[in-house]
Scaffold this motif. Structure first.
Motif, PDB file in Angstrom:
ATOM      1  N   ALA A  96      14.029  10.845 -14.515  1.00  0.00           N
ATOM      2  CA  ALA A  96      14.924  11.823 -13.809  1.00  0.00           C
ATOM      3  C   ALA A  96      13.965  12.254 -12.602  1.00  0.00           C
ATOM      4  CB  ALA A  96      15.120  12.894 -14.755  1.00  0.00           C
ATOM      5  N   HIS A  97      12.830  11.718 -12.505  1.00  0.00           N
ATOM      6  CA  HIS A  97      12.060  12.394 -11.505  1.00  0.00           C
ATOM      7  C   HIS A  97      12.141  11.807 -10.046  1.00  0.00           C
ATOM      8  CE1 HIS A  97       9.015   9.396 -12.129  1.00  0.00           C
ATOM      9  NE2 HIS A  97       8.848   9.716 -13.379  1.00  0.00           N
ATOM     10  N   GLU A  98      11.453  12.231  -8.942  1.00  0.00           N
ATOM     11  CA  GLU A  98      11.638  11.730  -7.735  1.00  0.00           C
ATOM     12  C   GLU A  98      11.135  10.338  -7.502  1.00  0.00           C
ATOM     13  OE1 GLU A  98      13.040  11.235  -3.643  1.00  0.00           O
ATOM     14  OE2 GLU A  98      13.612  12.767  -5.460  1.00  0.00           O
ATOM     15  N   LEU A  99       9.805  10.132  -7.959  1.00  0.00           N
ATOM     16  CA  LEU A  99       9.296   8.974  -7.849  1.00  0.00           C
ATOM     17  C   LEU A  99       9.682   7.819  -8.546  1.00  0.00           C
ATOM     18  CD1 LEU A  99       7.123  10.720  -6.467  1.00  0.00           C
ATOM     19  CD2 LEU A  99       5.279   9.336  -7.660  1.00  0.00           C
ATOM     20  N   ALA A 100      10.471   7.950  -9.671  1.00  0.00           N
ATOM     21  CA  ALA A 100      11.295   7.082 -10.354  1.00  0.00           C
ATOM     22  C   ALA A 100      12.307   6.464  -9.478  1.00  0.00           C
ATOM     23  CB  ALA A 100      11.530   7.422 -11.722  1.00  0.00           C
ATOM     24  N   ALA A 101      13.112   7.595  -8.841  1.00  0.00           N
ATOM     25  CA  ALA A 101      14.132   7.246  -7.973  1.00  0.00           C
ATOM     26  C   ALA A 101      13.727   6.269  -6.832  1.00  0.00           C
ATOM     27  CB  ALA A 101      14.782   8.573  -7.602  1.00  0.00           C
ATOM     28  N   ARG A 102      12.609   6.646  -6.228  1.00  0.00           N
ATOM     29  CA  ARG A 102      12.104   5.844  -4.973  1.00  0.00           C
ATOM     30  C   ARG A 102      11.686   4.641  -5.541  1.00  0.00           C
ATOM     31  NH1 ARG A 102       7.572  10.053  -2.497  1.00  0.00           N
ATOM     32  NH2 ARG A 102       8.960  12.066  -2.328  1.00  0.00           N
ATOM     33  N   ALA A 103      10.910   4.247  -6.480  1.00  0.00           N
ATOM     34  CA  ALA A 103      10.591   3.151  -6.958  1.00  0.00           C
ATOM     35  C   ALA A 103      11.750   2.422  -7.389  1.00  0.00           C
ATOM     36  CB  ALA A 103       9.516   3.181  -8.199  1.00  0.00           C
ATOM     37  N   THR A 104      12.581   2.948  -8.067  1.00  0.00           N
ATOM     38  CA  THR A 104      13.881   1.996  -8.571  1.00  0.00           C
ATOM     39  C   THR A 104      14.639   1.524  -7.109  1.00  0.00           C
ATOM     40  OG1 THR A 104      14.266   3.186 -10.464  1.00  0.00           O
ATOM     41  CG2 THR A 104      16.074   2.102  -9.558  1.00  0.00           C
ATOM     42  N   ASP A 105      14.794   2.471  -6.076  1.00  0.00           N
ATOM     43  CA  ASP A 105      15.571   1.955  -4.974  1.00  0.00           C
ATOM     44  C   ASP A 105      14.614   0.971  -4.187  1.00  0.00           C
ATOM     45  OD1 ASP A 105      17.471   4.141  -5.341  1.00  0.00           O
ATOM     46  OD2 ASP A 105      16.456   5.634  -4.043  1.00  0.00           O
TER      47      ASP A 105
ATOM     48  N   SER B  33       0.592  -1.095  -0.065  1.00  0.00           N
ATOM     49  CA  SER B  33      -0.100   0.005   0.098  1.00  0.00           C
ATOM     50  C   SER B  33       0.929   1.227   0.042  1.00  0.00           C
ATOM     51  CB  SER B  33      -0.868  -0.017   1.330  1.00  0.00           C
ATOM     52  OG  SER B  33      -1.881  -1.088   1.116  1.00  0.00           O
ATOM     53  N   GLN B  34       1.947   1.213   0.784  1.00  0.00           N
ATOM     54  CA  GLN B  34       2.807   2.383   0.864  1.00  0.00           C
ATOM     55  C   GLN B  34       3.326   2.623  -0.696  1.00  0.00           C
ATOM     56  OE1 GLN B  34       6.233   1.963   3.519  1.00  0.00           O
ATOM     57  NE2 GLN B  34       7.117   3.825   2.625  1.00  0.00           N
ATOM     58  N   PHE B  35       3.940   1.485  -1.304  1.00  0.00           N
ATOM     59  CA  PHE B  35       4.455   1.678  -2.552  1.00  0.00           C
ATOM     60  C   PHE B  35       3.375   2.345  -3.226  1.00  0.00           C
ATOM     61  CE2 PHE B  35       4.995   0.633  -7.022  1.00  0.00           C
ATOM     62  CZ  PHE B  35       6.494   0.853  -7.144  1.00  0.00           C
ATOM     63  N   TYR B  36       2.284   1.992  -3.821  1.00  0.00           N
ATOM     64  CA  TYR B  36       1.228   2.539  -4.576  1.00  0.00           C
ATOM     65  C   TYR B  36       0.800   4.140  -3.852  1.00  0.00           C
ATOM     66  CZ  TYR B  36       0.642  -1.604  -7.309  1.00  0.00           C
ATOM     67  OH  TYR B  36       0.933  -2.503  -8.269  1.00  0.00           O
ATOM     68  N   GLU B  37       0.941   4.165  -2.757  1.00  0.00           N
ATOM     69  CA  GLU B  37       0.432   5.641  -2.112  1.00  0.00           C
ATOM     70  C   GLU B  37       1.722   6.646  -2.507  1.00  0.00           C
ATOM     71  OE1 GLU B  37      -0.780   4.903   1.815  1.00  0.00           O
ATOM     72  OE2 GLU B  37      -2.599   3.932   1.294  1.00  0.00           O
ATOM     73  N   THR B  38       2.680   6.342  -2.524  1.00  0.00           N
ATOM     74  CA  THR B  38       3.890   7.237  -2.069  1.00  0.00           C
ATOM     75  C   THR B  38       5.056   7.156  -3.254  1.00  0.00           C
ATOM     76  OG1 THR B  38       5.322   5.948  -0.462  1.00  0.00           O
ATOM     77  CG2 THR B  38       3.570   7.560   0.108  1.00  0.00           C
ATOM     78  N   GLU B  39       5.193   5.775  -3.941  1.00  0.00           N
ATOM     79  CA  GLU B  39       6.437   5.613  -4.631  1.00  0.00           C
ATOM     80  C   GLU B  39       6.010   5.167  -6.011  1.00  0.00           C
ATOM     81  OE1 GLU B  39       9.335   3.298  -1.587  1.00  0.00           O
ATOM     82  OE2 GLU B  39       7.283   2.752  -1.506  1.00  0.00           O
ATOM     83  N   ASN B  40       4.850   5.146  -6.156  1.00  0.00           N
ATOM     84  CA  ASN B  40       4.415   4.272  -7.627  1.00  0.00           C
ATOM     85  C   ASN B  40       5.045   4.996  -9.016  1.00  0.00           C
ATOM     86  OD1 ASN B  40       3.141   2.464  -9.249  1.00  0.00           O
ATOM     87  ND2 ASN B  40       1.421   4.103  -9.912  1.00  0.00           N
TER      88      ASN B  40
ATOM     89  N   ILE C 243       6.596  -4.571  -9.846  1.00  0.00           N
ATOM     90  CA  ILE C 243       7.548  -3.825  -9.135  1.00  0.00           C
ATOM     91  C   ILE C 243       7.040  -3.981  -7.888  1.00  0.00           C
ATOM     92  CG2 ILE C 243       8.572  -1.308  -9.019  1.00  0.00           C
ATOM     93  CD1 ILE C 243       7.856  -0.811 -11.883  1.00  0.00           C
ATOM     94  N   ALA C 244       5.721  -3.303  -7.484  1.00  0.00           N
ATOM     95  CA  ALA C 244       5.072  -3.264  -6.259  1.00  0.00           C
ATOM     96  C   ALA C 244       5.153  -4.686  -5.492  1.00  0.00           C
ATOM     97  CB  ALA C 244       3.456  -3.142  -6.329  1.00  0.00           C
ATOM     98  N   ASP C 245       4.979  -5.773  -6.386  1.00  0.00           N
ATOM     99  CA  ASP C 245       5.117  -7.067  -5.616  1.00  0.00           C
ATOM    100  C   ASP C 245       6.577  -7.598  -5.224  1.00  0.00           C
ATOM    101  OD1 ASP C 245       2.289  -7.198  -5.237  1.00  0.00           O
ATOM    102  OD2 ASP C 245       2.007  -8.222  -7.040  1.00  0.00           O
ATOM    103  N   ALA C 246       7.407  -6.990  -5.941  1.00  0.00           N
ATOM    104  CA  ALA C 246       8.763  -7.437  -5.689  1.00  0.00           C
ATOM    105  C   ALA C 246       9.194  -6.508  -4.330  1.00  0.00           C
ATOM    106  CB  ALA C 246       9.644  -6.852  -6.808  1.00  0.00           C
ATOM    107  N   VAL C 247       8.743  -5.391  -4.334  1.00  0.00           N
ATOM    108  CA  VAL C 247       8.775  -4.819  -3.048  1.00  0.00           C
ATOM    109  C   VAL C 247       8.168  -5.413  -1.799  1.00  0.00           C
ATOM    110  CG1 VAL C 247       8.362  -2.489  -1.768  1.00  0.00           C
ATOM    111  CG2 VAL C 247       9.123  -2.401  -4.061  1.00  0.00           C
ATOM    112  N   GLY C 248       6.906  -5.858  -2.053  1.00  0.00           N
ATOM    113  CA  GLY C 248       6.270  -6.881  -1.167  1.00  0.00           C
ATOM    114  C   GLY C 248       6.860  -8.044  -0.716  1.00  0.00           C
ATOM    115  N   LEU C 249       7.481  -8.753  -1.631  1.00  0.00           N
ATOM    116  CA  LEU C 249       8.384  -9.872  -1.321  1.00  0.00           C
ATOM    117  C   LEU C 249       9.570  -9.537  -0.661  1.00  0.00           C
ATOM    118  CD1 LEU C 249       9.334 -12.816  -1.585  1.00  0.00           C
ATOM    119  CD2 LEU C 249      10.477 -12.157  -3.876  1.00  0.00           C
ATOM    120  N   GLY C 250      10.155  -8.330  -0.851  1.00  0.00           N
ATOM    121  CA  GLY C 250      11.271  -7.866   0.139  1.00  0.00           C
ATOM    122  C   GLY C 250      10.729  -7.599   1.684  1.00  0.00           C
TER     123      GLY C 250
END
Length: 559
Positions: A215-224, A201-208, A437-444
């Protein structure tokens, strides 16, 4: 509770109902002081390994009795193949879990019926989460399942707090058909803790965002977040490099990737692939398809009457024609833990590559791919308390970089012209297009969750729960366990005389108990035991002795 005697309320099957269990527990603990400072507490800390030794996993050796009888006879003209399994101490045969079927009730040698207090202490010892070598806690401290909702300020403080773990899983708090949900379908999929749900939920709310290159901030957050999850998987498997971790949809896709990339690229007519009789269809069908396409030969390691692979027969199958050995680390249908290190070493001794299907292993035991020395290892996120639609292919980095890409598209290219395309190195060369992407983050997040508890503690707890459940199920009239290997994970396949498996599953569902009934995508091994389907309760870290008691009581009452 044991099922070999009647209690005061006259239940014919010997199992007290929940209310009686609560009454007895309350009666037992009512004399404890109300002053919480007087209540003994304990912590269970894993001991420091002696002289740098690796702690032995309860479900770690995977040595079958037939293999032990053969000793070091698997010398295939390479001394490496005659080395004993690193988890096995010579002369010590692992105690059978499903083979002995000894329940706490049967182990009591007294001719008299034990008091409830004595039996309660026995159960506490059965479900303790002590790692061998650690100090035994004071079992007079109340803990675990029978105190749910009855603690009145009394508590124990182990790192593995079962009540807290159960509270982490929102889905377990519901009722099904008027009964509290008992989830015993973990081999099919595990439930998700709040920590995983919230992280998605946090990913979709703040990092998607899509990942990489922007070059933008959300892409950097999602990539990280995405690459951070890859790093967590690397640590979880103890891979040598983060570049050895490829995100896929699950174990099935990972096996198909290897078959259609490395297999199609390197195998030729007459080459042989070895699988075991225990395999899930996902580790049979891709190799059959490849064999039909390229004229390959598929050979099968047989299993004995307990559901263990027969290593001496495996040794006979190995030859210079063998190019790949692909096998499961834990059987999804039987729970058998295979001697993965030994099987891998024997394959490498004749120059074959090795793929291990770890889908049923990763939630139960710690995996170290460098110790296993496999060439590929696959698992699915939803089997380890993570999301569906995400999984992992581990491969040795040099091998991945030699493999041809499986799919073409974005992310996996280095440069494209209309005349020629060059590809990225691993893992990007196998992650074409926008991934999950989101579910990879969830797996982490799921990996963080089980790592915080500790795989060794989970392994030990589930081992004791399996032992408890096996003993009670073996006392159910007409019940036949399918798969009685000495080394098992938490799978309890059975058939019940006089009932179809789907009838048993439907009856249990009426009691709020979720099990799997069917062939479990493992028809060959079930047919080895003369059945087409089984009922399959399967255990996870949030299951309890109370779950097992309710299951056995329901089976005693089926009609």
């Amino acid at each position: 509770m044991s099922v070999n005697h009647q209690h005061a309320n006259g239940h014919a099957n010997g199992l007290p109902d929940v209310k009686m269990l609560e009454q007895l527990a309350n009666r037992f603990f009512k004399t404890l002081p109300n002053d919480q400072s007087a209540i003994p507490t304990y912590r269970l800390e894993p001991p420091a390994p002696a002289n740098g030794a690796v702690l032995q996993s309860v479900a770690g050796s995977g040595i079958s009795p037939s293999a032990l009888e053969q000793g070091n006879s698997f010398d295939l003209k390479d001394p490496q193949t005659s080395l004993p399994d690193p988890h096995f101490v010579a002369g010590q045969i692992p105690k059978s879990v499903a083979g002995s079927g000894i329940s706490p009730a049967i182990e009591n040698k007294s001719n008299t019926v034990p008091s409830f207090e004595e039996e309660l202490q026995q159960i506490l010892k059965q479900i303790s989460v002590i790692i061998p070598g650690s100090q035994l806690p004071d079992f007079s401290a109340p803990s675990f399942y029978f105190l749910a909702g009855q603690q009145s300020g009394i508590h124990a403080q182990p790192p593995f707090d079962l009540n807290k773990v159960r509270a982490d899983f929102p889905i377990l708090q519901q009722q099904v058909n008027g009964h509290p949900l008992i989830w015993l379908d973990n081999a099919a999929t595990t439930q998700k803790p709040r920590q995983v749900i919230d992280r998605i939920s946090q990913f979709y709310e703040t990092e998607n965002s899509n990942i990489h290159r922007a070059a933008h901030e959300l892409a950097a957050r999602a990539t990280d977040a995405y690459e951070g999850a890859r790093k967590k998987v690397q640590g979880f498997l103890n891979a040598a490099s983060v570049n050895e971790i490829v995100f896929v949809r699950g174990s099935t896709e990972a096996i198909n990737l290897v078959a259609q990339s490395w297999g199609d690229q390197h195998l030729k007519a007459g080459d042989e692939i070895i699988v075991s009789h225990l395999e899930h269809h996902a580790n049979i069908v891709p190799w059959q398809q490849l064999a039909a396409k390229k004229g390959l030969v598929l050979r099968v390691i047989p299993a004995d009457d307990d559901g263990q692979v027969i290593l001496e027969e495996y040794a006979k199958l190995l030859s210079p024609k063998t190019k790949l050995v692909s096998f499961t680390q834990v059987s999804n249908a039987l729970g058998t833990v295979t001697p993965a290190t030994k099987i891998t070493a024997m394959a490498h001794a004749i120059g074959a590559k090795v793929l291990i299907d770890g889908a049923q292993a990763v939630s139960h035991k710690r995996v170290n791919v460098q110790e296993l020395d496999c060439d590929w290892y696959v698992f699915s996120g939803h089997k380890v308390f993570g999301p569906t639609g995400i999984g992992v292919l581990y491969g040795k980095e040099a091998l991945l970089n030699e493999m041809q890409p499986w799919q073409g598209g974005g992310n996996m290219i280095r440069e494209v012209t209309f005349e020629h395309t060059t590809y990225q190195q691993a893992p990007a060369r196998f992650e074409a297009g926008t991934g999950n992407i989101a579910d990879a983050v969830g797996l982490g997040a799921a990996i963080d969750y089980v790592s915080a508890i500790g795989l060794e503690l989970i392994d030990q707890y589930e081992h004791n729960l399996l032992h408890y459940a096996t003993g009670l199920l073996k006392q159910v009239k007409g019940l036949r366990l399918i798969g009685t290997a000495a080394d098992k994970a938490g799978v309890l396949s059975f058939v019940l005389e006089g009932f179809k498996t789907e009838e048993v599953g439907a009856w249990l569902n009426k009691q709020g108990i979720a099990v799997r009934s069917g062939h479990h995508c493992a028809q060959p091994i079930l047919r080895r035991f003369g059945v087409e389907s089984t009922v399959r309760p399967s255990l996870a870290l949030y299951n309890t002795c109370a779950d097992v008691d309710t299951l056995v009581q329901a089976l005693q009452q089926i009609h």
